[in-house]
Write an enzyme that holds these catalytic residues in place. Structure first.
Site, PDB file in Angstrom:
ATOM      1  N   HIS A 289     -59.238  -1.498 -46.531  1.00  0.00           N
ATOM      2  CA  HIS A 289     -59.505  -0.495 -45.500  1.00  0.00           C
ATOM      3  C   HIS A 289     -59.410  -1.180 -44.147  1.00  0.00           C
ATOM      4  O   HIS A 289     -59.492  -2.398 -44.039  1.00  0.00           O
ATOM      5  CB  HIS A 289     -60.873   0.184 -45.678  1.00  0.00           C
ATOM      6  CG  HIS A 289     -62.047  -0.738 -45.644  1.00  0.00           C
ATOM      7  ND1 HIS A 289     -62.709  -1.078 -44.483  1.00  0.00           N
ATOM      8  CD2 HIS A 289     -62.689  -1.396 -46.629  1.00  0.00           C
ATOM      9  CE1 HIS A 289     -63.700  -1.898 -44.752  1.00  0.00           C
ATOM     10  NE2 HIS A 289     -63.715  -2.119 -46.050  1.00  0.00           N
TER      11      HIS A 289
ATOM     12  N   LYS B 292     -57.760   7.661 -40.334  1.00  0.00           N
ATOM     13  CA  LYS B 292     -58.942   6.821 -40.160  1.00  0.00           C
ATOM     14  C   LYS B 292     -59.084   5.816 -41.296  1.00  0.00           C
ATOM     15  O   LYS B 292     -58.912   6.145 -42.465  1.00  0.00           O
ATOM     16  CB  LYS B 292     -60.194   7.684 -40.078  1.00  0.00           C
ATOM     17  CG  LYS B 292     -61.418   6.892 -39.660  1.00  0.00           C
ATOM     18  CD  LYS B 292     -62.295   7.662 -38.700  1.00  0.00           C
ATOM     19  CE  LYS B 292     -63.399   6.789 -38.157  1.00  0.00           C
ATOM     20  NZ  LYS B 292     -64.281   7.484 -37.256  1.00  0.00           N
TER      21      LYS B 292
ATOM     22  N   ASP C 166     -70.747  -9.029 -46.058  1.00  0.00           N
ATOM     23  CA  ASP C 166     -70.008  -7.777 -46.240  1.00  0.00           C
ATOM     24  C   ASP C 166     -70.191  -7.290 -47.668  1.00  0.00           C
ATOM     25  O   ASP C 166     -71.114  -7.721 -48.369  1.00  0.00           O
ATOM     26  CB  ASP C 166     -68.539  -7.942 -45.852  1.00  0.00           C
ATOM     27  CG  ASP C 166     -67.774  -8.919 -46.732  1.00  0.00           C
ATOM     28  OD1 ASP C 166     -68.347  -9.438 -47.722  1.00  0.00           O
ATOM     29  OD2 ASP C 166     -66.583  -9.170 -46.448  1.00  0.00           O
TER      30      ASP C 166
ATOM     31  N   GLY D 293     -74.060  -6.005 -48.552  1.00  0.00           N
ATOM     32  CA  GLY D 293     -73.190  -4.925 -48.107  1.00  0.00           C
ATOM     33  C   GLY D 293     -73.057  -3.829 -49.144  1.00  0.00           C
ATOM     34  O   GLY D 293     -73.100  -2.632 -48.819  1.00  0.00           O
TER      35      GLY D 293
ATOM     36  N   GLY E 181     -68.819  -6.794 -42.387  1.00  0.00           N
ATOM     37  CA  GLY E 181     -69.239  -5.424 -42.121  1.00  0.00           C
ATOM     38  C   GLY E 181     -70.717  -5.268 -41.832  1.00  0.00           C
ATOM     39  O   GLY E 181     -71.108  -4.405 -41.033  1.00  0.00           O
TER      40      GLY E 181
ATOM     41  N   ASN F 214     -74.263  -3.714 -38.187  1.00  0.00           N
ATOM     42  CA  ASN F 214     -75.573  -3.085 -38.161  1.00  0.00           C
ATOM     43  C   ASN F 214     -76.319  -3.593 -36.924  1.00  0.00           C
ATOM     44  O   ASN F 214     -77.028  -4.600 -36.959  1.00  0.00           O
ATOM     45  CB  ASN F 214     -76.355  -3.398 -39.447  1.00  0.00           C
ATOM     46  CG  ASN F 214     -77.581  -2.529 -39.604  1.00  0.00           C
ATOM     47  OD1 ASN F 214     -78.476  -2.536 -38.772  1.00  0.00           O
ATOM     48  ND2 ASN F 214     -77.615  -1.743 -40.673  1.00  0.00           N
TER      49      ASN F 214
ATOM     50  N   ALA G 137     -65.815   2.139 -28.840  1.00  0.00           N
ATOM     51  CA  ALA G 137     -65.190   2.422 -27.547  1.00  0.00           C
ATOM     52  C   ALA G 137     -66.021   1.730 -26.478  1.00  0.00           C
ATOM     53  O   ALA G 137     -67.235   1.883 -26.438  1.00  0.00           O
ATOM     54  CB  ALA G 137     -65.143   3.921 -27.294  1.00  0.00           C
TER      55      ALA G 137
ATOM     56  N   ASN H  29     -71.810   6.733 -23.451  1.00  0.00           N
ATOM     57  CA  ASN H  29     -70.465   6.279 -23.833  1.00  0.00           C
ATOM     58  C   ASN H  29     -70.297   6.461 -25.335  1.00  0.00           C
ATOM     59  O   ASN H  29     -70.947   5.794 -26.134  1.00  0.00           O
ATOM     60  CB  ASN H  29     -70.264   4.807 -23.466  1.00  0.00           C
ATOM     61  CG  ASN H  29     -68.914   4.272 -23.949  1.00  0.00           C
ATOM     62  OD1 ASN H  29     -68.037   5.033 -24.354  1.00  0.00           O
ATOM     63  ND2 ASN H  29     -68.761   2.965 -23.900  1.00  0.00           N
TER      64      ASN H  29
END
Length: 611
Positions: free
Chosen positions: A11, A36, A154, A185, A309, A313, A426, A555
């Site tokens: 992914h 996505k 992860d 994970g 991953g 958090n 972002a 944001n």
């Protein structure tokens, strides 16, 4: 020397390119395909990276894949054999894909690369880095530290699920690992699945849901699911999980333990899911803190780098920072598998080729994570005209003034500027912005702009020089990967009646002077904005501060639920026309919704599969 890194086939496929150790470009494939978490070979991301570096494929010295498929296949086989005959259905489904595609990856990668350049005939340039080494390299080499401990966590790489490494200069060495099937994970993903969210996508929703609940199930988890030692090492009780060989994360014993089956995605959230979320979040924080305290004491090193991953958090990251076991913490902004592409390239350059490492004199080497495509003003205007947009072309001062006025008036603003961000956040170049002082802004953005669940919080962007006056944070957090509380002086006291509320009832109670970015526990996922890293965004927040006295903006990522972050000006315009965003700024083009052709508006939220 030019090194191209690639991650793919699981992914968040991505590509990154490094020139003499300097990061030139990096991007996820999803931004180009508009799918996505796209797991496919990152053809378009590679093409972009090559263009950004001004190189052909033949001009690349090494191409590095982010993990080792034979080791991963070994883990798959050994796992199925260990649990046989259980899991035969899953085994039968996985084997054809592995034997046809994933196992013989060198030939597959060569075939895909020739789609970019049919003349490319040098598979000897192809290298493979181990998965957790790629994560560790992505965290250490761009960090501002000459020496650091690197913790990666992860779901699983080849065998490792957690690794501890030490980096000094250009040298990076993994000291020890925790192996599959024992995975922090995967434990967190099991609860993501059980609470009705999508694995490898909805973990951040589980984190956002946790403050609505109480950790009533924490003891149940400690007693039945995970055994944690004082040094943070752990083992899971596999009697309750199905991820080793099954087609789901949890099994019927897990259901019995928590008093019923997993929530379906179409069912309403209940207090049970909120309390489960709070409980597993607490357990994750306990394990991570035990790990970081242990390795800080053992190594005596003051600096910590995080990737994998679990490093996304940001609540746990904030706890690590406040715990103080390490003096300094740096988190790779693309901490997940996308960042593995960058780590693979850096592993090859520094670790295999022996390239020198230059620690950034200020900040870090990630260029603010602004590593994706940008668009020249003339190109933006041509693209918007072809899309049917009506716009004014203004100078920078007018752009800032008009946008700040719109924000102060409570309008939702799409902000598309400069190079696209690398990673899931972002950071002010592909963002939807709003006024954090508005009690209604959180609800409006969730329901009318993002088309997503009402409980999910929004993040503040705050001027770096003002962060301590608004949040309990005195350090940089440029990548929105640290959570801290709003300062006491900015909070609003809750009445006795309000304090009795439970779960989602807490949602609409303003808790501070900036309610749109204050979560129900007074926390916020903070992005500090520096004039050095993003001068235009810093100037916009400064202009908003001049009008309102508030150096903070809401944001959130410029997309709707299930859509990747917008990349092109056309992507931005489509999202603008399909949502209740009222103003759009793309480069020096300023667009107002009321000026647009109404026939271009469409039901945009149904264009993407829900995450």
């Amino acid at each position: 020397m030019h090194v191209l890194g690639i991650s793919a086939f699981y992914h968040d496929s991505a590509a990154a390119i490094v020139e003499d150790g300097r990061i030139i470009a990096a991007a996820q494939e999803e931004r180009f395909t508009r799918k996505k978490h796209d797991p496919g070979f990152p053809l378009q991301a590679i093409a972009y990276c090559l263009e950004a570096a001004g190189r052909s494929l033949e001009g690349i010295d090494h191409i590095v894949f982010y993990d080792k498929p034979f080791l991963k296949f070994e883990r798959l086989l050994e796992t199925y054999l260990a649990f046989a005959p259980k899991g035969f259905t899953s085994f039968r489904m996985a084997m054809p894909i592995w034997l046809k595609e994933k196992l013989f990856q060198k030939s597959l990668l060569s075939k895909e690369l020739r789609k970019i350049d049919p003349k490319w005939k040098t598979p000897a340039k192809l290298l493979f880095a181990e998965h957790h080494l790629s994560h560790a390299a992505s965290a250490f080499y761009p960090s501002p530290f000459e020496e650091a401990v690197v913790l990666t966590m992860d779901g699983v790489g080849e065998w490792a699920t957690t690794s501890i490494a030490v980096g000094r200069g250009r040298d990076l060495r993994i000291d020890r690992e925790i192996h599959f099937p024992h995975s922090l994970g995967l434990l967190y993903s099991a609860f993501t699945y059980f609470t009705g969210f999508k694995v490898n996508s909805g973990e951040y929703k589980l984190m956002g849901l946790a403050p609505y609940g109480e950790p009533r199930y924490a003891k149940l988890i400690r007693d039945n699911l995970i055994d944690v030692k004082t040094d943070g090492s752990f083992r899971l009780n596999l009697d309750y999980f199905d991820y080793c060989t099954g087609l789901t994360m949890t099994n019927s014993r897990f259901d019995e333990l928590f008093g019923g089956p997993a929530r379906r995605a179409d069912q309403l959230l209940t207090q049970r899911e909120m309390d489960i979320a709070a409980s597993i979040q607490l357990i994750l924080e306990e394990v991570v803190l035990a790990l970081t305290r242990s390795i800080a004491t053992e190594t005596g090193i003051a600096n910590l780098c995080l990737a994998g991953g679990v490093a996304l958090n940001c609540v746990a990251n904030g706890k690590i920072l406040r715990d103080g076991a390490f003096s300094n913490i740096w988190v790779q902004p693309a901490a997940g598998d996308a960042g593995g592409a960058l780590g693979a390239a850096l592993t090859a350059y520094h670790g295999i080729c022996g390239g020198a490492r230059q620690v950034a004199s200020s900040g870090d080497a990630m260029n603010g994570a602004y590593l994706g495509p940008s668009y020249a003003q003339g190109d933006i205007e041509d693209r918007l005209r072809r899309a049917g947009a009506k716009f004014d072309v203004v100078d920078e001062a007018s752009l800032l003034s008009r946008t700040a006025d719109a924000l102060a008036q409570g309008k939702a603003v799409g902000w598309h500027q400069g190079r696209m961000e690398f990673g899931p956040r972002a950071l002010g170049n592909r963002s939807i912005l709003g006024d954090p002082r508005s009690p209604a802004m959180q609800s409006v953005l969730n329901l009318k702009v993002k088309f997503r669940e009402s409980f999910r919080p929004f993040a503040p962007s705050v001027l770096r020089e003002d962060v301590g006056e608004w949040f309990e944070l005195e350090t940089d957090s440029p990548y929105m990967l640290m959570v801290a509380d709003v300062v006491e002086s900015r909070r609003k006291a809750m009445s006795a009646e309000q304090q009795k509320l439970f779960g989602i009832e807490k949602l609409n109670i303003p808790r501070s002077d900036i309610p749109a970015v204050t979560h129900v526990d007074y926390s916020a996922r903070i992005q500090t904005v520096s004039a050095d890293t993003n001068p235009l965004y810093h100037a916009l927040i400064s202009a908003f501060k001049e009008r309102t006295g508030c150096p903070v903006l809401v944001n959130t990522s410029f997309n709707v639920r299930g859509e990747p972050l917008v990349s092109t000006p056309e992507d931005a315009f489509r999202c603008f026309m399909g949502t209740d965003i009222e103003v759009l700024a793309v480069g020096n083009c300023y667009l107002r919704k009321e000026d647009q052709d109404p026939s271009l508006k469409r039901s945009y939220e149904n264009q993407f599969e829900l995450d």
